[in-house]
Design a protein around this motif. Structure first.
Motif, PDB file in Angstrom:
ATOM      1  N   MET A  80      19.178 -48.996  -9.261  1.00  0.00           N
ATOM      2  CA  MET A  80      20.481 -48.701  -9.842  1.00  0.00           C
ATOM      3  C   MET A  80      20.629 -47.202 -10.143  1.00  0.00           C
ATOM      4  O   MET A  80      21.724 -46.638  -9.982  1.00  0.00           O
ATOM      5  N   ASP A  81      19.564 -46.558 -10.552  1.00  0.00           N
ATOM      6  CA  ASP A  81      19.622 -45.101 -10.765  1.00  0.00           C
ATOM      7  C   ASP A  81      20.076 -44.397  -9.489  1.00  0.00           C
ATOM      8  O   ASP A  81      20.909 -43.483  -9.527  1.00  0.00           O
ATOM      9  N   ASN A  82      19.542 -44.814  -8.366  1.00  0.00           N
ATOM     10  CA  ASN A  82      19.906 -44.212  -7.090  1.00  0.00           C
ATOM     11  C   ASN A  82      21.352 -44.503  -6.709  1.00  0.00           C
ATOM     12  O   ASN A  82      22.050 -43.641  -6.166  1.00  0.00           O
ATOM     13  N   ILE A  83      21.823 -45.723  -7.019  1.00  0.00           N
ATOM     14  CA  ILE A  83      23.226 -46.066  -6.754  1.00  0.00           C
ATOM     15  C   ILE A  83      24.142 -45.235  -7.637  1.00  0.00           C
ATOM     16  O   ILE A  83      25.134 -44.656  -7.171  1.00  0.00           O
ATOM     17  N   MET A  84      23.816 -45.162  -8.927  1.00  0.00           N
ATOM     18  CA  MET A  84      24.642 -44.409  -9.865  1.00  0.00           C
ATOM     19  C   MET A  84      24.661 -42.913  -9.541  1.00  0.00           C
ATOM     20  O   MET A  84      25.645 -42.223  -9.810  1.00  0.00           O
ATOM     21  N   ASP A  85      23.588 -42.415  -8.956  1.00  0.00           N
ATOM     22  CA  ASP A  85      23.492 -40.991  -8.612  1.00  0.00           C
ATOM     23  C   ASP A  85      23.971 -40.692  -7.199  1.00  0.00           C
ATOM     24  O   ASP A  85      23.758 -39.581  -6.686  1.00  0.00           O
ATOM     25  N   ALA A  86      24.623 -41.685  -6.571  1.00  0.00           N
ATOM     26  CA  ALA A  86      25.245 -41.514  -5.247  1.00  0.00           C
ATOM     27  C   ALA A  86      24.246 -41.117  -4.170  1.00  0.00           C
ATOM     28  O   ALA A  86      24.547 -40.310  -3.287  1.00  0.00           O
ATOM     29  N   THR A 111      17.597 -62.089 -10.630  1.00  0.00           N
ATOM     30  CA  THR A 111      16.756 -62.597 -11.717  1.00  0.00           C
ATOM     31  C   THR A 111      17.107 -61.868 -13.014  1.00  0.00           C
ATOM     32  O   THR A 111      17.686 -60.771 -12.989  1.00  0.00           O
ATOM     33  N   PRO A 112      16.736 -62.435 -14.157  1.00  0.00           N
ATOM     34  CA  PRO A 112      16.957 -61.736 -15.428  1.00  0.00           C
ATOM     35  C   PRO A 112      16.285 -60.363 -15.463  1.00  0.00           C
ATOM     36  O   PRO A 112      16.844 -59.414 -16.037  1.00  0.00           O
ATOM     37  N   GLU A 113      15.111 -60.244 -14.856  1.00  0.00           N
ATOM     38  CA  GLU A 113      14.409 -58.959 -14.853  1.00  0.00           C
ATOM     39  C   GLU A 113      15.187 -57.916 -14.055  1.00  0.00           C
ATOM     40  O   GLU A 113      15.300 -56.748 -14.464  1.00  0.00           O
ATOM     41  N   GLU A 114      15.735 -58.330 -12.922  1.00  0.00           N
ATOM     42  CA  GLU A 114      16.538 -57.400 -12.109  1.00  0.00           C
ATOM     43  C   GLU A 114      17.794 -56.973 -12.864  1.00  0.00           C
ATOM     44  O   GLU A 114      18.122 -55.775 -12.927  1.00  0.00           O
ATOM     45  N   LEU A 115      18.472 -57.931 -13.446  1.00  0.00           N
ATOM     46  CA  LEU A 115      19.702 -57.616 -14.178  1.00  0.00           C
ATOM     47  C   LEU A 115      19.418 -56.732 -15.392  1.00  0.00           C
ATOM     48  O   LEU A 115      20.211 -55.849 -15.724  1.00  0.00           O
ATOM     49  N   THR A 116      18.286 -56.938 -16.030  1.00  0.00           N
ATOM     50  CA  THR A 116      17.897 -56.091 -17.164  1.00  0.00           C
ATOM     51  C   THR A 116      17.719 -54.644 -16.713  1.00  0.00           C
ATOM     52  O   THR A 116      18.180 -53.706 -17.374  1.00  0.00           O
ATOM     53  N   GLY A 117      17.053 -54.457 -15.577  1.00  0.00           N
ATOM     54  CA  GLY A 117      16.882 -53.109 -15.042  1.00  0.00           C
ATOM     55  C   GLY A 117      18.207 -52.455 -14.707  1.00  0.00           C
ATOM     56  O   GLY A 117      18.413 -51.258 -14.980  1.00  0.00           O
ATOM     57  N   PHE A 118      19.127 -53.237 -14.135  1.00  0.00           N
ATOM     58  CA  PHE A 118      20.449 -52.700 -13.808  1.00  0.00           C
ATOM     59  C   PHE A 118      21.195 -52.251 -15.072  1.00  0.00           C
ATOM     60  O   PHE A 118      21.795 -51.177 -15.108  1.00  0.00           O
ATOM     61  N   VAL A 119      21.147 -53.089 -16.106  1.00  0.00           N
ATOM     62  CA  VAL A 119      21.837 -52.770 -17.354  1.00  0.00           C
ATOM     63  C   VAL A 119      21.277 -51.490 -17.978  1.00  0.00           C
ATOM     64  O   VAL A 119      22.029 -50.622 -18.425  1.00  0.00           O
ATOM     65  N   LYS A 120      19.978 -51.377 -18.010  1.00  0.00           N
ATOM     66  CA  LYS A 120      19.356 -50.197 -18.616  1.00  0.00           C
ATOM     67  C   LYS A 120      19.782 -48.917 -17.898  1.00  0.00           C
ATOM     68  O   LYS A 120      20.057 -47.887 -18.529  1.00  0.00           O
ATOM     69  N   SER A 121      19.868 -48.975 -16.582  1.00  0.00           N
ATOM     70  CA  SER A 121      20.320 -47.813 -15.819  1.00  0.00           C
ATOM     71  C   SER A 121      21.789 -47.503 -16.097  1.00  0.00           C
ATOM     72  O   SER A 121      22.154 -46.341 -16.321  1.00  0.00           O
ATOM     73  N   MET A 122      22.630 -48.537 -16.102  1.00  0.00           N
ATOM     74  CA  MET A 122      24.059 -48.340 -16.344  1.00  0.00           C
ATOM     75  C   MET A 122      24.307 -47.771 -17.733  1.00  0.00           C
ATOM     76  O   MET A 122      25.182 -46.926 -17.927  1.00  0.00           O
ATOM     77  N   ARG A 123      23.532 -48.217 -18.707  1.00  0.00           N
ATOM     78  CA  ARG A 123      23.651 -47.675 -20.067  1.00  0.00           C
ATOM     79  C   ARG A 123      23.276 -46.195 -20.096  1.00  0.00           C
ATOM     80  O   ARG A 123      23.953 -45.384 -20.745  1.00  0.00           O
ATOM     81  N   GLU A 124      22.227 -45.835 -19.392  1.00  0.00           N
ATOM     82  CA  GLU A 124      21.786 -44.445 -19.383  1.00  0.00           C
ATOM     83  C   GLU A 124      22.805 -43.530 -18.720  1.00  0.00           C
ATOM     84  O   GLU A 124      22.946 -42.363 -19.096  1.00  0.00           O
ATOM     85  N   HIS A 125      23.536 -44.043 -17.744  1.00  0.00           N
ATOM     86  CA  HIS A 125      24.503 -43.233 -17.011  1.00  0.00           C
ATOM     87  C   HIS A 125      25.883 -43.191 -17.674  1.00  0.00           C
ATOM     88  O   HIS A 125      26.753 -42.439 -17.221  1.00  0.00           O
ATOM     89  N   ALA A 126      26.090 -43.977 -18.705  1.00  0.00           N
ATOM     90  CA  ALA A 126      27.378 -43.975 -19.403  1.00  0.00           C
ATOM     91  C   ALA A 126      27.465 -42.802 -20.374  1.00  0.00           C
ATOM     92  O   ALA A 126      26.457 -42.321 -20.880  1.00  0.00           O
ATOM     93  N   LYS A 127      28.692 -42.332 -20.620  1.00  0.00           N
ATOM     94  CA  LYS A 127      28.915 -41.345 -21.673  1.00  0.00           C
ATOM     95  C   LYS A 127      28.714 -42.047 -23.010  1.00  0.00           C
ATOM     96  O   LYS A 127      29.225 -43.148 -23.218  1.00  0.00           O
ATOM     97  N   LYS A 128      28.003 -41.433 -23.926  1.00  0.00           N
ATOM     98  CA  LYS A 128      27.651 -42.080 -25.187  1.00  0.00           C
ATOM     99  C   LYS A 128      28.733 -41.861 -26.256  1.00  0.00           C
ATOM    100  O   LYS A 128      29.296 -40.773 -26.380  1.00  0.00           O
ATOM    101  N   ILE A 129      28.985 -42.927 -27.018  1.00  0.00           N
ATOM    102  CA  ILE A 129      29.873 -42.861 -28.176  1.00  0.00           C
ATOM    103  C   ILE A 129      29.014 -43.001 -29.427  1.00  0.00           C
ATOM    104  O   ILE A 129      28.354 -44.023 -29.624  1.00  0.00           O
TER     105      ILE A 129
END
Length: 337
Positions: free
Chosen positions: A24-30, A50-68
């Protein structure tokens, strides 16, 4: 990297959480082409994530989001997955103002409509809100008013790298269910409406991997991605890495049984009119279903562990006009920016 990942996925082999995050990091970084992203999304859908795959995706998406950032120790979100196809008015958006009126801070994550008659962004714009705020303005709303709208496209800029592929594919992918788990305010107290009951156990496992404070997953009777008045609602409650399942029957709390078709609207204009009537305190089934959904969000905040008390708090928020006051204050402030 992409060839090795695709070979693994197409051979029905699962990714570790770390591999999924790296992907997901690679997808988010184009770093991948649209064709490669398309192949990955379709392959994962066919294999079943799998839950493990989805967990990894979420963690990457959170890191790439602008923080509030917020000064509040507890903040609630009422964002659901959408996709139930019932085209009801914006129940979770109305509930957000009711929760805020009860004194509980709300960071309402949301977007425009994909399959519904009106997305949260659509109805708020129709109601006169400015939803195109920068992070500082959003933080001011949340910290000083106690409620803010977090417009997903502005806070998840890396998602533009998959927007074209998702649009051209035209099928549901894991992105459709992970949005509520990527709130840029880092909320740990949520109620998440889910369009498909069968995916709730997997989603619950993902959430447990993220170790939240208190989250409710709900799938309403009649197929709603909200708590419904139509009958018993399926709920999974998650605290940290523990979960439990139960059914919540509104009739046990003196709500009248009502078909989900009662809440259908044609567009955001109709939804906006209903929300105004609710916040003004007009007695209706619309008000009842918003009270029900606001109550479980109040429970998620841990302000109370008594659902009857949470229902009373939601009713008082509307009847005292405190929910309406939050609505009007936020609307005014967003239009001064």
């Amino acid at each position: 990297m992409v060839k090795g990942i695709l070979d693994k996925i197409l051979n029905n082999k699962h990714l570790s959480e770390e591999e999924a995050k790296d992907l997901m990091d690679n997808i988010m970084d184009a770093r991948f082409t649209q064709s490669q992203i398309s192949a990955i999304l379709v392959g994962l859908r066919m294999k079943r994530e799998t839950p493990e795959e989805l967990t990894g995706f979420v963690k990457s998406m959170r890191e790439h989001a602008k923080k509030i950032k917020t000064r509040h120790s507890i903040v609630v979100d009422t964002c659901g997955t959408g996709g139930d196809g019932l085209k009801t008015f914006n129940i979770s958006t109305a509930s957000a103002f009711v929760v805020a009126g009860a004194g509980i801070p709300v960071a309402k994550h949301g977007n425009r409509s994909v399959s519904s008659s009106s997305g949260s962004a659509d109805v708020l714009e129709r109601l006169g809100f400015n939803i195109n705020l920068n992070t500082q303005a959003i933080e001011d709303c949340l910290n000083h008013i106690g409620i803010a709208f977090l417009f997903a496209p502005l806070l998840h800029p890396s998602m533009k790298n998959v927007a074209l592929t998702r649009r051209e594919l035209g099928i549901r992918t894991f992105f459709n269910i992970l949005g509520p788990l990527t709130n840029p305010a880092g909320v740990d107290n949520q109620v998440i409406g889910v369009f498909d009951k069968s995916i709730m156990p997997t989603l619950a496992e993902v959430i447990k991997n993220l170790n939240p404070k208190h989250i409710y997953l709900v799938h309403g009777a009649g197929g709603m991605d909200e708590l419904s008045l139509e009958g018993p609602n399926y709920v999974i409650e998650i605290r940290g890495n523990k979960s439990r399942e139960f059914f919540l029957d509104p009739e046990q709390y003196n709500f009248q049984k009502v078909s989900s078709s009662e809440f259908v609207v044609k567009n955001s204009e109709e939804s906006a009119k209903r929300i105004i009537k609710i916040l003004r305190g007009e007695k209706s089934f619309d008000k009842d279903i918003v009270v029900l959904n606001a109550a479980i969000a109040i429970m998620a905040s841990d302000y109370t562990s008594d659902f009857k008390e949470a229902i009373m708090m939601a009713k008082d928020s509307i009847d005292s006009k405190l929910a309406l006051s939050k609505f009007e204050t936020l609307k005014t402030y967003t239009n001064t920016l």
